[in-house]
Each structure stands twice: as C-alpha cells, then as structure tokens.
Design a protein around this motif. Structure first.
Motif, PDB file in Angstrom:
ATOM      1  N   LEU A 256       0.823  -1.206   0.000  1.00  0.00           N
ATOM      2  CA  LEU A 256       0.000   0.000   0.000  1.00  0.00           C
ATOM      3  C   LEU A 256       0.858   1.258   0.000  1.00  0.00           C
ATOM      4  O   LEU A 256       2.012   1.263   0.455  1.00  0.00           O
ATOM      5  CB  LEU A 256      -0.925  -0.002   1.213  1.00  0.00           C
ATOM      6  CG  LEU A 256      -1.929  -1.160   1.244  1.00  0.00           C
ATOM      7  CD1 LEU A 256      -2.642  -1.208   2.584  1.00  0.00           C
ATOM      8  CD2 LEU A 256      -2.944  -1.025   0.109  1.00  0.00           C
ATOM      9  N   ILE A 257       0.250   2.315  -0.497  1.00  0.00           N
ATOM     10  CA  ILE A 257       0.875   3.645  -0.504  1.00  0.00           C
ATOM     11  C   ILE A 257       0.015   4.549   0.363  1.00  0.00           C
ATOM     12  O   ILE A 257      -1.203   4.604   0.210  1.00  0.00           O
ATOM     13  CB  ILE A 257       0.951   4.198  -1.937  1.00  0.00           C
ATOM     14  CG1 ILE A 257       1.725   3.245  -2.852  1.00  0.00           C
ATOM     15  CG2 ILE A 257       1.590   5.595  -1.944  1.00  0.00           C
ATOM     16  CD1 ILE A 257       1.599   3.576  -4.329  1.00  0.00           C
ATOM     17  N   SER A 258       0.657   5.258   1.303  1.00  0.00           N
ATOM     18  CA  SER A 258      -0.110   6.106   2.205  1.00  0.00           C
ATOM     19  C   SER A 258       0.760   7.224   2.747  1.00  0.00           C
ATOM     20  O   SER A 258       1.992   7.223   2.594  1.00  0.00           O
ATOM     21  CB  SER A 258      -0.682   5.288   3.367  1.00  0.00           C
ATOM     22  OG  SER A 258      -1.447   6.113   4.229  1.00  0.00           O
ATOM     23  N   THR A 259       0.103   8.173   3.356  1.00  0.00           N
ATOM     24  CA  THR A 259       0.794   9.236   4.065  1.00  0.00           C
ATOM     25  C   THR A 259       1.263   8.712   5.416  1.00  0.00           C
ATOM     26  O   THR A 259       0.868   7.627   5.843  1.00  0.00           O
ATOM     27  CB  THR A 259      -0.143  10.442   4.251  1.00  0.00           C
ATOM     28  OG1 THR A 259      -1.375   9.982   4.808  1.00  0.00           O
ATOM     29  CG2 THR A 259      -0.426  11.128   2.918  1.00  0.00           C
ATOM     30  N   PRO A 260       2.107   9.456   6.150  1.00  0.00           N
ATOM     31  CA  PRO A 260       2.677   8.952   7.406  1.00  0.00           C
ATOM     32  C   PRO A 260       1.637   8.786   8.510  1.00  0.00           C
ATOM     33  O   PRO A 260       0.524   9.295   8.432  1.00  0.00           O
ATOM     34  CB  PRO A 260       3.698  10.040   7.786  1.00  0.00           C
ATOM     35  CG  PRO A 260       4.013  10.739   6.509  1.00  0.00           C
ATOM     36  CD  PRO A 260       2.741  10.721   5.717  1.00  0.00           C
ATOM     37  N   GLU A 261       2.032   8.084   9.555  1.00  0.00           N
ATOM     38  CA  GLU A 261       1.178   7.908  10.731  1.00  0.00           C
ATOM     39  C   GLU A 261       0.837   9.274  11.318  1.00  0.00           C
ATOM     40  O   GLU A 261       1.648  10.201  11.307  1.00  0.00           O
ATOM     41  CB  GLU A 261       1.888   7.047  11.782  1.00  0.00           C
ATOM     42  CG  GLU A 261       2.065   5.599  11.370  1.00  0.00           C
ATOM     43  CD  GLU A 261       2.690   4.768  12.465  1.00  0.00           C
ATOM     44  OE1 GLU A 261       2.976   5.349  13.545  1.00  0.00           O
ATOM     45  OE2 GLU A 261       2.901   3.554  12.264  1.00  0.00           O
ATOM     46  N   GLY A 262      -0.390   9.379  11.817  1.00  0.00           N
ATOM     47  CA  GLY A 262      -0.846  10.650  12.361  1.00  0.00           C
ATOM     48  C   GLY A 262      -1.678  11.461  11.392  1.00  0.00           C
ATOM     49  O   GLY A 262      -2.290  12.451  11.782  1.00  0.00           O
TER      50      GLY A 262
END
Length: 299
Positions: A192-198
């Motif tokens: 998966l591709i995602s933005t950082p935690e938070g």
C-alpha cells in the motif's frame, strides 16, 4: 479630534462662514460653533479669524485643510471597503483544509461560492498536520476549517457534511481490472501507498485494511500527497482515495473500483463560536444546503 469636527471645519472653509456651513450641513449654528471651539481647544490654537459676517483662516487653519481633506478621504475609503465586504462585493475568505478534503468536497463548494460571490477572494491553506486544523481556527489564523472527525471542538461550532465514498486505486494492469468491486481483505494483501502515521489518510488505511488483527503493509510512505497517484501509476502499490482523486487516477490509467464493504467518511466544517464575516456566513449557509453534487460513480 473627531471626524465630525473635521467635516464641520472643511464645510466652513468651503462655505466661507458659519452661517452658510450651518445651512449646508443642516446643523444648528450653535452646535457647529461649539464643535469648532472644541477642535480649537484640542489643537491649542484658533483656526479662524472671525471677520464680522465671514471668517478667514489662521495659519494653523490653512495648515489643517489638506490633512483634514485626506483624513475624510481615508474615512470614506475605509467605509467603502467595509461596505464592499459586508455586501460580498469584496474581501477574502480564509479556509484551512486537509489536502484530500480540499479536492473534494471543498473545490466544488468554492466553485459554487465564487459563482454567487465572484468578487470575494478565497485562500485555502494546507495544515502542517491533520490535527492542526482546529488549532488554526481557534487561533484565528483561518476563519473556517475542514477536517475528518476532528477532536477538541470546544469553543467551535461545526457542521457535518454529507458522507463521501473512498475507492480502491490499483496499478494499471492489475488482475482485478474489470471487477465491480474489491474486497477489503483482498485490497489489504496489496503493498500500500499512504501518508505517514498521524494523518487522516493513514488512519483510514490502518483502520479499514486491518484484517484479523493484522495491520496492512504500507510499502511506500510519503507526506507528498500529490505523489500518491503517480506512485500507483508506476506500480509501487495500491491506495484508497476519495472520489475526485480516484476519478483523476482512473483518467490517467489506474484501475479504480468500489470496495466491499463500501467505505464512506464525512468531513466536518468548523468555525469559532462568534460572529462570522459575511463571506464566511454565506459559505457556511452554502454548506448547510448540501450543494456539492456527487457526480458519476467510478467503476
């Protein structure tokens, strides 16, 4: 020194005396004389030579004419500027919004707002962190804020906008191409591709794609939201995107489909518990109408 006193002073200058100025201003002559005496006391010097039926300017009076004219022009400009904002024929509206929400639903709402009020400028600010939206509204940096399920709404009014759907976005040539929908368990097996935690996007990915207690594998993590679709197109992994971004990805060759079960989220528009500017009031009223159309469903 008051604006009214300067207005009376210039009326006497232009009319040549107190009597004519009194008629021009429709002010009783004693009131006019009293205002000028108060101005002279404030300045510490006479402004007029009393010459029988007429008056002449003292040196101090001559020195005051041009500054008084400028002050009255500035007052007129200030009033015109305020009237323009109040009448929504000018001014600016500041909104802070998460990037994905700025695309949908905010872009559509701003388009409709600008159609109604084309002379009002709109500035959209991207917060440093997702939880910064409420802070930026509370501190007055922006008048309106748009976030997903924000916390800490004390001191803020808010409006929950209509639910929006998220779509699975897969690399071109994925074997799921042609399917009506993809099961979330099948999607969770993808890198998966995602933005950082938070971030709100990462919270969604982690929550929705955790299967049997096993968190999904985020193979590519980036704070650059604009890079997510190019990464999918390059085959780096899959992702979840809201409608508008998913439609854009589909137009560029990505495989886009519904999820099973379908994934929806709602955004919250927030503002401080105080009187809003006319522009912000009009924008909130537009949001209350649920005016943003959904458009065609991506298949």
């Amino acid at each position: 020194m008051e604006r009214r006193q300067l207005e009376y002073f210039l009326a006497i200058v232009h009319s040549g005396g107190f009597t004519n100025a009194s008629r021009r201003l429709r002010v009783a002559q004693p009131s006019l004389s009293q205002a000028i005496r108060a101005l002279e006391r404030d300045l510490g010097t006479p402004l007029f030579h009393r010459l029988g039926r007429g008056v002449g300017l003292t040196a101090a009076g001559e020195a005051l004419v041009r500054p008084a004219q400028q002050v009255l022009r500035d007052f007129a400009t200030a009033r015109a500027s305020v009237n323009a904002v109040v009448g929504l024929v000018g001014g600016r509206l500041d909104i802070v919004a998460l990037t994905t929400l700025a695309v949908d639903p905010l872009a559509e709402l701003i388009g409709q707002f600008r159609e109604r009020h084309p002379l009002v400028d709109v500035r959209v600010t991207d917060p440093e962190h997702d939880d910064a939206v409420t802070r930026m509204v509370l501190t007055g940096e922006c008048e309106l804020g748009l976030a997903e399920s924000p916390v800490g709404l004390d001191g803020l009014d808010h409006l929950r906008l209509p639910e929006q759907e998220f779509f699975a976005v897969l690399p071109p040539g994925s074997q799921q191409d042609g399917q009506q929908a993809v099961d979330v368990a099948e999607l969770a097996a993808f890198p998966l591709i995602s933005t950082p935690e938070g971030t709100a996007m990462r919270a969604l990915v982690d929550h929705v794609l955790t299967v049997d207690g096993k968190p999904p594998r985020v193979a590519v993590e980036t704070p650059h939201r604009a890079a997510i679709v190019p990464l999918v197109l390059a085959g780096a992994g899959a992702t979840l995107l809201p409608r508008r971004l998913a439609e854009d990805a589909a137009g560029r060759g990505a495989v886009v489909m519904l999820t099973e079960p379908r994934l929806v989220r709602s955004a919250v528009m927030m503002w401080r518990c105080e009187q809003l500017s006319p522009a912000a009031t009009a924008f909130v009223d537009l949001c209350r109408q649920g005016a943003a159309p959904k458009g065609p469903v991506v298949q």
